[in-house]
Design a protein around this motif. Sequence first.
Motif, short mmCIF file in Angstrom:
data_model
loop_
_atom_site.label_atom_id
_atom_site.label_comp_id
_atom_site.label_asym_id
_atom_site.label_seq_id
_atom_site.Cartn_x
_atom_site.Cartn_y
_atom_site.Cartn_z
N ILE A 142 0.86 -1.18 0.00
CA ILE A 142 0.00 0.00 0.00
C ILE A 142 0.89 1.23 0.00
O ILE A 142 1.68 1.44 0.94
N LEU A 143 0.80 2.01 -1.07
CA LEU A 143 1.58 3.24 -1.21
C LEU A 143 0.63 4.42 -1.07
O LEU A 143 -0.37 4.50 -1.79
N HIS A 144 0.95 5.30 -0.15
CA HIS A 144 0.04 6.40 0.18
C HIS A 144 0.81 7.71 0.14
O HIS A 144 1.89 7.82 0.73
N ARG A 145 0.25 8.71 -0.53
CA ARG A 145 0.91 10.01 -0.63
C ARG A 145 -0.10 11.12 -0.47
O ARG A 145 -1.16 11.11 -1.09
N ALA A 188 -5.15 12.90 -0.62
CA ALA A 188 -4.46 11.61 -0.61
C ALA A 188 -4.48 10.96 -1.98
O ALA A 188 -5.48 11.01 -2.68
N SER A 189 -3.36 10.38 -2.35
CA SER A 189 -3.24 9.54 -3.55
C SER A 189 -2.68 8.20 -3.09
O SER A 189 -1.91 8.14 -2.13
N MET A 190 -3.06 7.13 -3.80
CA MET A 190 -2.56 5.83 -3.35
C MET A 190 -2.44 4.84 -4.50
O MET A 190 -3.05 5.02 -5.56
N ARG A 191 -1.66 3.83 -4.25
CA ARG A 191 -1.55 2.68 -5.15
C ARG A 191 -1.61 1.42 -4.30
O ARG A 191 -0.91 1.30 -3.29
N PHE A 192 -2.45 0.48 -4.71
CA PHE A 192 -2.54 -0.82 -4.05
C PHE A 192 -1.95 -1.86 -4.99
O PHE A 192 -2.34 -1.92 -6.17
N SER A 225 -3.68 2.45 -9.29
CA SER A 225 -3.49 3.78 -8.71
C SER A 225 -4.74 4.62 -8.94
O SER A 225 -5.35 4.56 -10.01
N GLY A 238 4.45 11.07 2.56
CA GLY A 238 3.76 9.82 2.28
C GLY A 238 4.34 8.66 3.04
O GLY A 238 5.32 8.79 3.79
N ASN A 255 4.85 4.12 2.61
CA ASN A 255 4.70 2.84 1.91
C ASN A 255 4.64 1.74 2.96
O ASN A 255 5.46 1.71 3.89
#
Length: 293
Positions: free
Chosen positions: A65-68, A85-89, A106, A280, A282
């Motif tokens: 889980i990447l969160h920015r 918030a922006s994120m990638r799973f 994303s 952010g 990770n």
Amino acid sequence: MQKLVAGLLLVIVSQIGYAQGDLLSLVEKNDTIKRERVTNAFKSSRVINGHSIEFLGKGVLDVRILHRFGEVSSGISNLFGLDQASMRFGLDYGISNNLTVGVGRSNVGKELDGFIKFRPVAQTKGPGSFPFSIVLVSGITLGTQPWTDTTRKNYFTSRMDFYNELIIGRKFSDRFSLQLAPIFIHRNLVQLASEENDVYALGIGTRFKLWKRIAFVADYHYIAKGLDKKIYKDPLSVGFDIETGGHVFQLHFSNSTGMNEKAFITNTTGDWGKGEVRFGFNLSRVFTVGRHH
């Protein structure tokens, strides 16, 4: 006389046996000095944004889980970016110790992405050792947002972008690791006719261990060709890896919003000099889901 000869033969045989045993012990001692693979150059298969030379083990699933957040420079009204918030799973899986595949999604650009990562050569130590690791990565992204211009004919392939990467890295000591990664990105569709479809960049990733479970990490990509540097900036991220059992928790600051190779290399507009950076984290959690050898 027969007793004397028999005695001499007994002594000779015993000495030969002793010598053979001594030689055998030397051979066994030399056999214990074997070539070994160097591990833990980085504590994750990613430095921050970009891939690292590390791999998952066979049968290991990595849930990422990447969160920015938003830009710190947005001020108190936006709680210094925490209101956004922006994120990638992502899910990465180790097919073997030298082969990993992964997929992700994303919310930035509503992009799906996938990659395959292969290590033909690993850094080793001992007899016949090799001084660094070589890793190949090939990936694809797919945008899923509605077309902005519906008056023209839009093709499915226009949603797709590709990247290929070569990573060369070395663990110099228990504390310090460094890698270089030339990368090529091809975009099937660009926004303006003046833009180039092909982008070339050079990634640099490093890790310096500070304490037993904490390390400083940095991830920088120099855009060599293909983008207007007056608009787009070189993505730079710095942070700290924190090991907590089966987790690797990472806190960082970055001027990029995107979290796949195509996104953070070709779409970064934040300027570190103007405070246009984002806080952010990770989070990586690994599970053994297949038979491990």
